[in-house]
Design an enzyme around this catalytic site. Sequence first.
Site, short mmCIF file in Angstrom:
data_model
loop_
_atom_site.label_atom_id
_atom_site.label_comp_id
_atom_site.label_asym_id
_atom_site.label_seq_id
_atom_site.Cartn_x
_atom_site.Cartn_y
_atom_site.Cartn_z
N SER A 107 33.75 44.80 30.00
CA SER A 107 33.30 43.94 31.08
C SER A 107 34.43 43.04 31.58
CB SER A 107 32.09 43.12 30.61
OG SER A 107 31.07 43.97 30.17
N HIS A 132 31.66 47.86 34.01
CA HIS A 132 30.32 47.86 34.60
C HIS A 132 30.16 46.65 35.52
CE1 HIS A 132 28.23 45.42 31.10
NE2 HIS A 132 29.19 44.76 31.68
#
Length: 212
Positions: A107, A132
């Site tokens: 992330s 993501h």
Amino acid sequence: MSHNTSIASQGMPAMAGPETGGAGMTDNVYQSLLRNRIVFLGSEVKDENANALCAQMLLLNAEDPEADIYLYINSPGGSVTGGMAIYDTMQWISNDVATVTMGMAASMGQFLLTAGTPGKRYALPHAKILMHQPLGGVGGTATEIAINAKMLKDTKRELSQLNADHSGHTLEQILEDSDRDHWFTAQEALEYGLIDHVYSNASQLRGDAPNQ
């Protein structure tokens, strides 16, 4: 932006790691690393450790505005605002910032890894990288929900555009590939353009850093 907004992985357990502000041997280790122009993100990104990392990079820049700074990353992600403070500091200072991941860069950890100086973004062979979209809880009144939802959408697009800029992909490709959790091995991250090298030995990294 909601204070809950983050790009930490859903369902991922918290990563154990050093927190700035403790005392004892751990602090001594990280002070020694700092003297060698190494800063370490070894836990979830929070505003507190983001402030510390920004301060360390600014200090190293003031000491020598040309020598490389090494940002080591083993992080599950975390605060968007904290991560963006680190990112903006990396862009602000004149030094090249080499990024190195071991363990996991997920992330916001992935975002910071990929934001390193082109040609100086590294992964150890068994590192895992996760790309993501930002996550955020949306609650409150209907008006508050609408405001927060728009902020989350804008944040998603901003981060995706920056990821595209740093990886050589189009915004549309990043949006498609990161719509769900997208895990990479170190080699896959290299092929995708998130990093530049997969190294197993520190001497290989130093050979790429003429300022050291």
